[in-house]
Write an enzyme that holds these catalytic residues in place. Structure first.
Site, PDB file in Angstrom:
ATOM      1  N   LYS A 116       0.811  -1.222   0.000  1.00  0.00           N
ATOM      2  CA  LYS A 116       0.000   0.000   0.000  1.00  0.00           C
ATOM      3  C   LYS A 116       0.843   1.270   0.000  1.00  0.00           C
ATOM      4  CE  LYS A 116      -4.403  -1.783   1.458  1.00  0.00           C
ATOM      5  NZ  LYS A 116      -5.635  -1.621   2.176  1.00  0.00           N
ATOM      6  N   LYS A 197      -3.937  -9.159  -5.861  1.00  0.00           N
ATOM      7  CA  LYS A 197      -5.217  -9.611  -5.329  1.00  0.00           C
ATOM      8  C   LYS A 197      -6.315  -8.603  -5.667  1.00  0.00           C
ATOM      9  CE  LYS A 197      -6.134  -7.896  -0.741  1.00  0.00           C
ATOM     10  NZ  LYS A 197      -7.488  -7.452  -1.054  1.00  0.00           N
ATOM     11  N   LYS A 200     -10.776  -3.595  -3.008  1.00  0.00           N
ATOM     12  CA  LYS A 200     -11.726  -2.477  -3.076  1.00  0.00           C
ATOM     13  C   LYS A 200     -11.048  -1.203  -3.507  1.00  0.00           C
ATOM     14  CE  LYS A 200     -13.708  -3.600   1.169  1.00  0.00           C
ATOM     15  NZ  LYS A 200     -12.780  -3.330   2.223  1.00  0.00           N
TER      16      LYS A 200
HETATM   17  P1  ATP Z   1      -8.679  -2.599   0.626  1.00  0.00           P
HETATM   18  O1  ATP Z   1      -8.242  -2.600  -0.811  1.00  0.00           O
HETATM   19  O2  ATP Z   1      -9.260  -1.301   1.088  1.00  0.00           O
HETATM   20  O3  ATP Z   1      -7.625  -3.149   1.564  1.00  0.00           O
HETATM   21  P2  ATP Z   1      -9.878  -5.181   0.464  1.00  0.00           P
HETATM   22  O4  ATP Z   1     -10.584  -5.500  -0.781  1.00  0.00           O
HETATM   23  O5  ATP Z   1      -8.502  -5.747   0.639  1.00  0.00           O
HETATM   24  O6  ATP Z   1      -9.910  -3.616   0.678  1.00  0.00           O
HETATM   25  P3  ATP Z   1     -10.463  -5.602   3.228  1.00  0.00           P
HETATM   26  O7  ATP Z   1     -11.547  -4.829   3.887  1.00  0.00           O
HETATM   27  O8  ATP Z   1      -9.069  -5.155   3.444  1.00  0.00           O
HETATM   28  O9  ATP Z   1     -10.785  -5.695   1.673  1.00  0.00           O
HETATM   29  O10 ATP Z   1     -10.576  -7.128   3.672  1.00  0.00           O
HETATM   30  C1  ATP Z   1     -11.769  -7.668   4.235  1.00  0.00           C
HETATM   31  C2  ATP Z   1     -11.699  -9.192   4.237  1.00  0.00           C
HETATM   32  O11 ATP Z   1     -11.771  -9.679   2.897  1.00  0.00           O
HETATM   33  C3  ATP Z   1     -10.397  -9.744   4.824  1.00  0.00           C
HETATM   34  O12 ATP Z   1     -10.700 -10.925   5.529  1.00  0.00           O
HETATM   35  C4  ATP Z   1      -9.581 -10.055   3.611  1.00  0.00           C
HETATM   36  O13 ATP Z   1      -8.614 -11.057   3.835  1.00  0.00           O
HETATM   37  C5  ATP Z   1     -10.653 -10.521   2.629  1.00  0.00           C
HETATM   38  N1  ATP Z   1     -10.242 -10.285   1.250  1.00  0.00           N
HETATM   39  C6  ATP Z   1      -9.909  -9.088   0.719  1.00  0.00           C
HETATM   40  N2  ATP Z   1      -9.578  -9.225  -0.576  1.00  0.00           N
HETATM   41  C7  ATP Z   1      -9.704 -10.553  -0.851  1.00  0.00           C
HETATM   42  C8  ATP Z   1      -9.497 -11.326  -2.024  1.00  0.00           C
HETATM   43  N3  ATP Z   1      -9.086 -10.747  -3.149  1.00  0.00           N
HETATM   44  N4  ATP Z   1      -9.728 -12.651  -1.976  1.00  0.00           N
HETATM   45  C9  ATP Z   1     -10.158 -13.243  -0.832  1.00  0.00           C
HETATM   46  N5  ATP Z   1     -10.357 -12.576   0.316  1.00  0.00           N
HETATM   47  C10 ATP Z   1     -10.145 -11.237   0.317  1.00  0.00           C
HETATM   48 MG    MG Z   2      -7.349  -5.149   2.295  1.00  0.00          MG
END
Ligand code: ATP
Ligand code: MG
Length: 334
Positions: A116, A197, A200
């Site tokens: 990040k 990965k 969001k």
């Molecule tokens: P950001 O980009 O803001 O970090 P994010 O998409 O990574 O958002 P988080 O809120 O950080 O989402 O993660 C919430 C949950 O979803 C965590 O348990 C994380 O491990 C899971 N998660 C996030 N992205 C993935 C993915 N691509 N595949 C599977 N699980 C995910």
């Molecule tokens: Mg995340």
């Protein structure tokens, strides 16, 4: 009460934007399955979301959207304590205390921190300290299990380390929780770059939002990156993009990857993608319908959050009373 004898599980999702199918497959699906077996605490992490700049005019709505989405996916407030992280100030309090026993090097080596901050010239301390707040989120509730996607395993390891450190310095206080990771789908990759990965906070074409429109979902799958060759085959080493699409297909349709491969022998990428879009649309339709229903009933949802925060605060405050005494703070004066 039998309810209270159940073991505890805790998890949360950041209010950093549209929840996507990675969040659903890697995290929310597990929450829903676990809520019968565990005493679950599930929150929306707004304090974590502001570790990257958020628009103050949108943050509240994003937070509420995540709650509607939890409910739409099947989280049941009768079984799961659903709340907003910032409504339970003990999270920041314990986060601060844990910061004081966390070596800087441990935080600097975290993969999420490195990812990040890769393109940033001025790095904010909140991003660095993300894992100590996450450790507090978890340890406050003394859970046995933390259902998360694979990207959070490293943070959970640090949580265990901090629990041990605190216990050895101040006396037995915290249990060491374990991560619960899905066997398949624990790391859904970005549609526009299967090496990263799905996130969001990445660009909108990298994810399929749980609330994306039909047209958007079809478009995003159509333009999703594919691999060279034309076989629909699961092999993450040589076919990372198609393998990721196969995992999504399998998770959303509830079919084995082997069965899907068989179904698409001799078929083209574009036929496979067109069907994948249908599979995703079919899986998301009931979630979107329920989301709309909950979004129309904001008042009841706010009551769920009020009750959830009260319950979470009760548990968190009991933990903090022990922690404050162990750290040696002078008792609060009445
Ligand atoms: P950001 O980009 O803001 O970090 P994010 O998409 O990574 O958002 P988080 O809120 O950080 O989402 O993660 C919430 C949950 O979803 C965590 O348990 C994380 O491990 C899971 N998660 C996030 N992205 C993935 C993915 N691509 N595949 C599977 N699980 C995910
Ligand atoms: Mg995340």
């Amino acid at each position: 009460m039998a309810e209270n004898r159940k073991q505890i599980a805790v998890s949360g999702i950041q209010a950093s934007g549209n929840l996507h199918i990675g969040n659903y497959i890697g995290a929310i699906k597990q929450f829903v399955e676990l809520q019968d077996k565990y005493n679950m605490f599930v929150f929306v992490a707004d304090l974590h979301a502001i570790t990257v700049p958020q628009d103050p005019k949108k943050l509240g709505a994003q937070t509420l959207d995540a709650v509607y989405t939890y409910l739409a996916c099947g989280l049941d407030p009768k079984k799961t304590t659903i709340f907003i992280q910032s409504h339970v100030p003990q999270h920041t309090e314990l986060g601060w205390i844990l910061n004081t026993i966390t070596p800087l090097g441990e935080l600097e080596r975290m993969t999420q921190f490195k990812d990040k901050t890769k393109d940033q010239t001025s790095i904010l301390a909140g991003l660095l300290n993300y894992p100590t707040l996450m450790a507090a989120d978890i340890l406050l509730y003394n859970p046995i299990a933390v259902p998360v996607g694979e990207d959070q395993v490293q943070h959970l390891e640090l949580t265990r380390t901090l629990a041990r450190k605190f216990n050895s310095r101040f006396g037995e206080t915290f249990k060491e929780p374990k991560a619960l990771i899905q066997k398949d789908g624990a790391r859904i990759m970005a549609l526009d770059d299967p090496i990263k990965k799905m996130s969001k906070s990445g660009n909108a074409n990298n994810f399929i939002g749980l609330l994306d429109s039909e047209a958007e979902i079809r478009r995003k799958i159509k333009i999703a990156v594919t691999d060279s060759g034309k076989e629909i085959k699961y092999d993450p080493a040589t076919k990372p993009a198609i393998s990721n699409l196969l995992i999504i297909y399998s998770q959303m349709a509830g079919l084995d990857i082997k069965e899907i491969e068989k179904k698409y022998v001799g078929k083209s990428y574009s036929e496979f993608k067109a069907d994948l879009a249908e599979v995703v649309l079919r899986a998301l339709k009931p979630i979107q319908e329920k989301y709309n229903k909950f979004a129309k009933d904001k008042k009841s949802v706010l009551q769920i959050l009020r009750d959830g925060a009260a319950e979470a605060r009760k548990v968190a405050e009991t933990t903090m009373e022990g922690v404050r005494a162990k750290v040696g703070f002078l008792e609060a004066l009445q």
